[in-house]
Design a protein around this motif. Sequence first.
Motif, PDB file in Angstrom:
ATOM      1  N   LYS A 178     -35.463 -60.168 -75.263  1.00 39.31           N
ATOM      2  CA  LYS A 178     -35.640 -61.482 -75.671  1.00 39.31           C
ATOM      3  C   LYS A 178     -34.039 -62.212 -76.041  1.00 39.31           C
ATOM      4  CE  LYS A 178     -38.027 -64.597 -78.475  1.00 39.31           C
ATOM      5  NZ  LYS A 178     -38.597 -64.722 -80.029  1.00 39.31           N
ATOM      6  N   GLY A 179     -34.038 -63.351 -75.420  1.00 35.71           N
ATOM      7  CA  GLY A 179     -32.552 -63.908 -75.497  1.00 35.71           C
ATOM      8  C   GLY A 179     -31.436 -63.672 -74.568  1.00 35.71           C
ATOM      9  N   SER A 205     -27.655 -66.546 -83.029  1.00 37.06           N
ATOM     10  CA  SER A 205     -26.162 -67.057 -82.835  1.00 37.06           C
ATOM     11  C   SER A 205     -25.995 -68.587 -82.786  1.00 37.06           C
ATOM     12  CB  SER A 205     -26.288 -66.755 -81.301  1.00 37.06           C
ATOM     13  OG  SER A 205     -25.138 -67.573 -80.627  1.00 37.06           O
ATOM     14  N   PRO A 206     -25.058 -68.971 -83.197  1.00 36.59           N
ATOM     15  CA  PRO A 206     -24.916 -70.483 -83.137  1.00 36.59           C
ATOM     16  C   PRO A 206     -24.575 -71.039 -82.034  1.00 36.59           C
ATOM     17  CG  PRO A 206     -22.865 -69.278 -83.890  1.00 36.59           C
ATOM     18  CD  PRO A 206     -23.835 -68.376 -83.773  1.00 36.59           C
ATOM     19  N   VAL A 207     -24.444 -70.304 -80.931  1.00 36.56           N
ATOM     20  CA  VAL A 207     -24.538 -70.868 -79.593  1.00 36.56           C
ATOM     21  C   VAL A 207     -25.910 -70.996 -78.823  1.00 36.56           C
ATOM     22  CG1 VAL A 207     -23.535 -70.496 -77.220  1.00 36.56           C
ATOM     23  CG2 VAL A 207     -22.233 -69.794 -79.217  1.00 36.56           C
ATOM     24  N   PRO A 208     -26.157 -72.176 -78.409  1.00 33.21           N
ATOM     25  CA  PRO A 208     -27.257 -72.298 -77.929  1.00 33.21           C
ATOM     26  C   PRO A 208     -27.748 -71.493 -76.651  1.00 33.21           C
ATOM     27  CG  PRO A 208     -25.971 -74.358 -77.360  1.00 33.21           C
ATOM     28  CD  PRO A 208     -25.266 -73.315 -78.182  1.00 33.21           C
ATOM     29  N   LEU A 222     -17.490 -71.630 -76.530  1.00 30.86           N
ATOM     30  CA  LEU A 222     -18.576 -71.153 -76.885  1.00 30.86           C
ATOM     31  C   LEU A 222     -18.355 -69.744 -77.775  1.00 30.86           C
ATOM     32  CD1 LEU A 222     -21.056 -70.942 -73.775  1.00 30.86           C
ATOM     33  CD2 LEU A 222     -20.965 -72.827 -75.568  1.00 30.86           C
ATOM     34  N   PHE A 223     -17.193 -69.103 -77.421  1.00 31.04           N
ATOM     35  CA  PHE A 223     -16.765 -68.214 -78.089  1.00 31.04           C
ATOM     36  C   PHE A 223     -16.189 -68.573 -79.426  1.00 31.04           C
ATOM     37  CE2 PHE A 223     -17.219 -64.253 -75.630  1.00 31.04           C
ATOM     38  CZ  PHE A 223     -17.455 -64.558 -74.426  1.00 31.04           C
ATOM     39  N   GLU A 224     -15.440 -69.677 -79.310  1.00 30.47           N
ATOM     40  CA  GLU A 224     -14.682 -70.022 -80.671  1.00 30.47           C
ATOM     41  C   GLU A 224     -15.862 -70.456 -81.549  1.00 30.47           C
ATOM     42  OE1 GLU A 224     -12.002 -72.929 -79.049  1.00 30.47           O
ATOM     43  OE2 GLU A 224     -10.327 -71.512 -79.106  1.00 30.47           O
ATOM     44  N   ALA A 225     -17.098 -70.875 -81.200  1.00 28.84           N
ATOM     45  CA  ALA A 225     -18.364 -71.315 -82.052  1.00 28.84           C
ATOM     46  C   ALA A 225     -18.990 -70.166 -82.515  1.00 28.84           C
ATOM     47  CB  ALA A 225     -19.187 -72.406 -81.136  1.00 28.84           C
TER      48      ALA A 225
END
Lengths: 337, 337
Positions: free
Chosen positions: B113-114, B324-327, B191-194
């Motif tokens: 999932k994901g 994850s904070p990344v959508p 994305l990696f930075e976030a």
Amino acid sequence: MGGDFAPAREVEGMVQALRAAHNEFEVILVGREEAILEELKKHDMQGLRYSVVNASEVITMDDSPTAALKQKRDSSLGVGMRLHQEGKADAFISAGNTGAVLSASTLILGRVKGVSRPTIGTFFPSEKGVCLLVDAGTNVDCRPQHLYEFGVMGSIYFSKMFKKDRPTVALLNVGEEKTKGNEVVLEARKLFEASTLNFIGNVEGRDILKSTADVVVCDGFVGNIVLKFGESVPTFLRARLKGVAERGLLKKLIVGLAKSTLKAALSDMDPNEHGGVPVLGVNGVSIIGHGSSTSKGIKNMILKAAEVAKTQLNKHIEEALANSPVPPVKPVLQVAR
Amino acid sequence: MGGDFAPAREVEGMVQALRAAHNEFEVILVGREEAILEELKKHDMQGLRYSVVNASEVITMDDSPTAALKQKRDSSLGVGMRLHQEGKADAFISAGNTGAVLSASTLILGRVKGVSRPTIGTFFPSEKGVCLLVDAGTNVDCRPQHLYEFGVMGSIYFSKMFKKDRPTVALLNVGEEKTKGNEVVLEARKLFEASTLNFIGNVEGRDILKSTADVVVCDGFVGNIVLKFGESVPTFLRARLKGVAERGLLKKLIVGLAKSTLKAALSDMDPNEHGGVPVLGVNGVSIIGHGSSTSKGIKNMILKAAEVAKTQLNKHIEEALANSPVPPVKPVLQVAR
């Protein structure tokens, strides 16, 4: 003046080049006159054909290429390149900031007709000779036609340097089959197949060192990563051999022998042997070398410049693209919404 | 049955694995029963925990992965993977057609999932240890979010394999600066930075062998090319050393020493030492090995499968992506015109 050891290595290399070529050409040294004259004092310049043109500024390795070219109007790079553009020199060489030399070559010399993106290739040693990988880092986002142009320019450059008609050209890919590859490479393959190049299909990463093709084409993102990976192999091997040497005196001796043997076996991987690489697709001869070039590296760059200047590379590139069955790159239109 | 030397090496490797692990697990051999039984006769199987499940068909290296899975319903790959999916085995290993194992893993086991794209990483030796390069060839066209997912999965896999919390993660690029890279990598960096990964920024091709980062992320096009280039280095070195040896008897002796020293220094580069790589992001444990795996390679693949099965890798991947904070990746909509 932009090289790591300028102007000492540059002057030394020039002296060596003039001696090796029996003064066949003249070298114009461009840069801070005082510093250059200071270096010249260290050599016997009797009978050598050279001159000095002053340029007060230096573009450093940390400078942003295009900004530096605009701001430092009197840089050795700008002044030297303009001397070439004006026909006062037949070729230009530099061990300075690669991005800046590339920008100056494109902006000051202009592109060869039919070329949409100038490029730089790099030679890899291979089992039976050398392999030209192009693009080696200049253009990171490419369209299929760009790859095709790199193939045309690389093929002509290879044929002139190694006196080989119709060198073999291949596309760097993840498999040999026609169905393999990312979207850009899948499209590019069709262009290569429609061309008059001696195209042998896809090759894989393992083929670069294997002499499978003379010229291997990729975008500058892949090319830069493979090039830098390859350059790191000797250091890695030395570190590994050091680990073995720590296991005893006899091992140390054997490792010493192994290292020097390996060095002999890989001597042609030294970038100072190659004498730099030309910017392909610009109206002139512009040779870029490593920032850390030794005097031998500078000497070989000068000799290569003289060699390339004789080949009429650009005339051949222009003709090949004009007569190509592959249509030129269409500009991407920005449509206002 | 799909490996280059099946089922001989597979049976041999199984015997070695069971002995090494003191029968801690049972191995189910899936394939042509007759051929397997023939191989089993060559070994002392007394007291070893194994069983045989018949599968009449074989997916070969030349078969197209997805077509073969559909057409050859009774292949060792399909039958074995379904045994795992049904819970009758805790893991699956194969030295067969990589594309087919990957397809079977995704189609039969399904994705975690994901996860939008399952991936495979590969270990490079490095100056101080190993570096996990992910994706090593599975996904040739990637969007920024795919690269980010590879980073998440690679980081968790590395942390479990080497018992290292928060391994360092880097993006493979043409320069360290934020402004460097192609369009996909420039976006991926944001994305990696976030994210909550231990992201250390961009690394270059030269950093893979240098132990700069534990996990290096790239798309499968670049990963495949770097992997195959790296694999070709030992062969190239041997060819070069052979050239030196041809220059005399003493040289021949020294080259012999150099070769064996080099071999010792690079022993951990042998893929048979690694024991294959898991398909990351599928609901199960599916280990892929080289087609030419030796019995030692098969043994290490079985031991790795047992090790991975214990780590609950997939639970950790699912949790990491859910928190994850990344959508997540948005599906690309096909708009009819």
